[in-house]
Every structure is written in C-alpha cells, then in structure tokens.
Design an enzyme around this catalytic site. Sequence first.
Site, PDB file in Angstrom:
ATOM      1  N   HIS A  83       4.373  10.087  83.243  1.00  0.00           N
ATOM      2  CA  HIS A  83       3.267  11.046  83.204  1.00  0.00           C
ATOM      3  C   HIS A  83       2.157  10.594  82.239  1.00  0.00           C
ATOM      4  CE1 HIS A  83       5.379  14.274  85.498  1.00  0.00           C
ATOM      5  NE2 HIS A  83       6.436  13.704  84.966  1.00  0.00           N
ATOM      6  N   ASN A 156       6.598  20.279  88.019  1.00  0.00           N
ATOM      7  CA  ASN A 156       6.026  19.298  88.950  1.00  0.00           C
ATOM      8  C   ASN A 156       5.467  20.004  90.181  1.00  0.00           C
ATOM      9  OD1 ASN A 156       6.599  16.985  87.487  1.00  0.00           O
ATOM     10  ND2 ASN A 156       8.524  16.559  88.540  1.00  0.00           N
ATOM     11  N   TYR A 370      12.208  15.435  75.153  1.00  0.00           N
ATOM     12  CA  TYR A 370      10.763  15.591  74.917  1.00  0.00           C
ATOM     13  C   TYR A 370      10.439  15.558  73.435  1.00  0.00           C
ATOM     14  CZ  TYR A 370      10.263  16.378  79.857  1.00  0.00           C
ATOM     15  OH  TYR A 370      10.278  16.192  81.210  1.00  0.00           O
TER      16      TYR A 370
END
Length: 688
Positions: A83, A156, A370
Amino acid sequence: MEKKNQEGMKNQEEMKNKKQQQLDAFRVDDTGKEMTTNQGVKVSEDELSLKAGERGPTLLEDFHLREKITHFDHERIPERVVHARGVGAYGEFELYESMQEYTSADFLQDPSKKTPIFVRFSTVVGFRGSPDTVRDVRGMAVKFYTDEGNYDIVGNNIPVFFIQDAIKFPDLVHSIKPEPDTEVPQAAAAHDTFWDFVANNEESAHTVIWAMSPRGVPRSYRMMEGFGVHTFRFVNKEGKGTFIKIHFKPVLGVHSQVWDETQKVAGKNPDFHRVDLYEAIDSGNYPEFEVGVQMLAEEDEFSLDFDILDPTKIWPEEDIPVKIIGKITLNQRVDNFFAEVEQAAFCPANIVPGIDFTNDPLLQGRLFSYLDTQLIRLGGPNFQEIPVNRPLHQPHNNQRDGYHRQAINSSKTAYHNNSINSNTPHTVAPEKGGFKHYQEKIDAHIIRARSDSFKDHYSQTAMFYNSMSDVEKQHIIDGYSFELSKVKSQDIRQQVTNTLGNINEDLMKAVADNIGTKYSDAKPSEYKKTSKALSMENTVKKPDTLKIGVIIGDETSEEELEKLLKVLKDANTMPELISDTLGMPKNFSNEDHKPTHTFASTDPVLLDALYIPKITDLKGKFKLETQRYLMETFTHFKPIMVTESVKSILSSEALEEEGILVSSGNMEDQFVNHISERRYWNRDITKW
Ligand code: HDE
C-alpha cells in the site's frame, strides 16, 4: 459548479471540526515570511556557500549550508511495504440512527453527533511512484477521531483476502512484488512468481477472481466499495456481542475502467486517481460513502455454510442484509502530502469501547503487524503524536521518551502505582468508559492447524463468477488471459488452468484457449447459489462529476456551445473544452469558452464521454485527432454525441452501434441521460 465550489469553501471554513482545529495548531504558512534556519536565525544569503575566497574551498563553519544539506539528505522515510502508493483526505462521519442496541461505541449512539475522519486510499503492490490505474486490490483505510479515541477500519475494495492466516502474508507479498532478480514488473501481478503462488495456495482463488474482475480496475476511488473484510464484533452496554462486517457504499455507484484504458491512463496520467480525488473535493463534489453493517447474532455463528472467521468468505447480502447506518463525506484536502498522508499510521488494533476483534487468524496477525511497521517507517514509538495520527484528546499514561517525543510531561511520576501524583493518571472503570475486552470463552489445545471449516475454496469463488453479468464474465476471462499470457512458465499456466477447472468449466476453457493450455479435468464446484449484490451491473448511475470532452474548432457555434455547457454544468458534470491549441477559436468572444486542453494535453482515456458540436472545417491534423478521440471513446464503450456535420468521419456501421447519438440540434438535454449510462457494453467495437 463554481457556485458549488464557493459554497464548498465556505462550508469548509464554517464546518471546521475538532480535528481540523487541532491540526490548525500545527499548520505553518511561510507566505511573506522572513527566511530563517531551523534554529530561527535569519538567513541573509541562500544561494552561495561560505568560501575562503571567491574561488576557494567551502568552509565547514557554514552552518546554513550544513543544515540545509543534512536535512535534505534525510528527507526520505521507508515507503509502506504494501500500500505504498496512496492519497488521503479528511472528512466527517454522520450517523443516521443510534446503534446502541448493538454497541456502546460513543460515536454510534447519537445521530446528531459528527465524527471527524481521515481516509487513505491506496494500491497494494506498486512502489510509491507507481501509476494509479494498475490492476490491483485497493486499500481504503478510515480513521475515526472519536471522543473515546481513534478507531481505524483498515479495509480494501474487495471483501475477501488472498490468505487465511497472517503467517502467510510475507509469502503472498514476496510473490506479487517485482521478481527479486530483475525488480520487474512494477505494480503488476502479471508475472511468474505471483501466479505460482496462486496455483499452489488455493485459498487465494476467491480473492484472485475478484481482482481479475472489473473491481480490480476502479474508475475512481470515489466509485468503489470499501469493506472491513474481517468479521468484527459490536459489544453493547450489557456486554452482549454481535458479529459484524463493515461496508462502505459509494453514493456515485461502483464503476470501473476497461483494461485497455487503464494501461493507457497509466502513461497519460499516472496520478489519475489522486487528481480525481483532489478535483472532486476542490469543486465541492465531496466524495460520499454510506456506511453499512451486516450483523449476525452470536447464537447464529454456525448457521451459515462457511466459517465466519474465514476471511476468504463474504456474507451474501441477500442472506444478511447490509444495514446502512451513516455516511462518510470527504470534504478537506490535506495541506501537505508528506506530513499528513505519508505519515498517516493506520492500525486495525485501534478500536474503541463497543467494538472488538474476533479470532479470524488473519486479523489476529494484523493486530501486531501495523504497529511494528510504523516503528520502523516513522522512526520510533511516538508516531501517534504526528498531527494526522493524534487522537482528539490528549493521551495520559506513563509511557515516556523515545525518538521525536513532543509531549512535555510535567509530572514527576512515570509509573503506576504512585503516591506522589495521587496515583494518577488513574484507570477508568468500564462503566465509565474504560475499555473492557470482550470476554470470549476459550477452551482449546495449543496447536498449529487450520480448521476444516476453512477448507472449501471454491463454492464462493464459483458463486462470484456465476453472479456476474456477461460483460463482467468476459472481463474476468480477459483478466486471467492477459495476466497468464505474461507468465513465462507453461507449467504455471497449466497449474492455474487446472485450478480454474474447480470454479467453472466455461471460464477454464475460455482461458485455456487464450493461453494455450490443456483443459483441466477438475470437476467444477456444484455450489449453485448466486448473489445479485456481487455484480456491478445494476449499480447507481448518475452524471455527477463525469468528465465530458467537448471538441471545439473555429467553426463551432459559440451559442450552441454555451447551451451545451449550461446543460452539462447543471447536471454537475465536468466539461473539458479541447482543441488543437489553447487559443480562442476565431469567432468566439467569451473567454470562458477558451479551450482548457489541447488534443495532446488530455486524452480520450481520461474522459468519460465525448461531444463534438458543429465543426465544418474538419481537415488535416484536426481531423486526425478528432478521429482518434472518437475511436478511443468508441472502443472503450463510452457515450458519444456528434452533430450532423461531424457524422461523416464515423463509418456507417459504427453509427449503427449503441451509445452514439447524432444531434440535429437542440438535443443537449438528451445528452445528459445518454452519458449517465456511462458505458454501452453491447456496442460491437469491431464495427469501428
Ligand atoms: Fe495490511 N498492511 N496486512 N491488509 N493494509 C499494511 O501497514 C498486513 C491486510 C491494508 O493507508 C502495512 O502501515 C498483514 C488485509 C491497508 O496506510 C503492514 C496482513 C487488509 C493498508 C500490513 C495484512 C489490509 C495496509 C504496510 C495479513 C484488508 C494501508 C504499511 C495478516 C482488510 C494503510 C502499514 C494505509 C498496510 C500488514 C492483510 C489492508 C505491513 C501482516 C486483509 C488498507 O503493516
């Protein structure tokens, strides 16, 4: 449009939400200011370094030179592993009705409350500078700055994922990124290692077919659906949980490009989706998505014919309807891309009271990944202090120090329990808003295994294909055929063909014929269910923000053009006036009618429809370019309207095809209906 634009700007000022007020404290406007070093010393010379004599060596004591170059040397941070390419904007979430029956989340209680948000859209595979329109899954990450803390939905535009367990994510990504020996291809799945992964990891089948469908090539970030993908949980005040799936539904409908178009746009305007988002916000056409949830009572966890913890499965909307609970509107561009988009840090573990996780093994891995990636990308543990990442309210805890710490904690204690600071900051009971984890009962053996309920990879894949319109089916066949024709290994092509045999015989045969492989002898899935909601065929169709190319020449009637422009602007479209030069056409008097583009500076692939008013003087290069515009628009199934005088440059066969209006005057109103259809898929483009 102009009026809307002005209103938009005014609203932006008036509507400054809490997050914008917070960001204002960090905004720096250099306009008209004196230049200083980072230490605040005024700079008298910024172009010449300090030297021993005009032709002599540069001196180390030139602190301005050293500071300027050192800062420059450190301007880059690692791009996101996946991304990397994206764009973001701020906005607001408004709730339509209280969800208190299902969740105690503060921002989902009171419909009059608006919650500031930040959204980042992205592609997955390409590097930071890669083109926007490649075939790929798109990311849609939404940060809600709620009064109870930041809540991130890191989703998404495809509701399922390639793998079922986080431990496989590095393998998936290594296979789809450019190949290690050549670093080729950029931002594309069409190469051997990815399809080798697909052939040998059958759990990817469902997501791959979505990616090969028109969903893999959206027309705009404003025109794609967003999905939270995993099953999450709402938890109400009483502690009762409800399984949920999150949806974002674009108000302008779900629309895609055709493959040939995407490839050309990648060259003509690699920033196509970025620019599209900026233009929409600047013109007051704020992108809007309705927010929906599918809800499943805990008692019904095992009532479906798949496992709700499996992220390769959707909940068919016909079985579990999407309840629309609110809307997000993007109404504010960022001021500085790096500060606000590149440094944005999303994390699926950022949840607030009233929302909780489930045991989806893909989600569980993401909860850790993350934060870990932000530590390296943003250089330390204080990235939540970067303005875009800050929660609305100042955090209080005993975490201290680390790179780039901004908060100046003034209390002496940084530990718990303490008496010096009256044992503060103190914890908060769940009844008063303290987060309490959902108390799921677990009784299990520690084991590395996958549940049998995760092992059906083809029923829903077949359901997706069988739910498509003929046009979408053809797009999917062409998608697989293109990608696999780029795969050099005949063996991998054959392996993938074999797996397609598990989905649908027609699909497998059509692809095999195109890529020179043998038919698979696998038995196609016997799953018969279809879901209308999966097809884009019946999506919302509106003229709003469509880009209409209008070719004008010296012979164009300004009066006719004016009428057309009024109709197009009233319909909220974005007309572009195109000619061979940017100069005023000979007989025009109104500066507003000057061309906005030359034939070279825009392109038919960047437009949604084409209108050609009266041009009697069609010859030479002007004629050639007009023909090129017509041909591209025709072969990409887009609406066309020409006047009688221009008709002659289209073949009589082409004129018979659908989606081509020939105007005999005063038909501007019809044009709006005509363009709203967006694509005329039944047009036989070989008739050009
Ligand atoms: Fe991500 N993903 N992901 N992902 N993902 C990242 O985090 C990861 C997955 C998604 O606009 C990274 O900050 C793992 C599913 C979006 O900034 C990284 C797994 C979904 C974004 C990461 C997944 C996503 C990311 C890279 C498997 C859809 C961009 C940089 C367990 C539901 C967010 C970063 C933005 C970004 C890890 C799978 C969506 C490396 C380990 C499933 C939209 O942490």
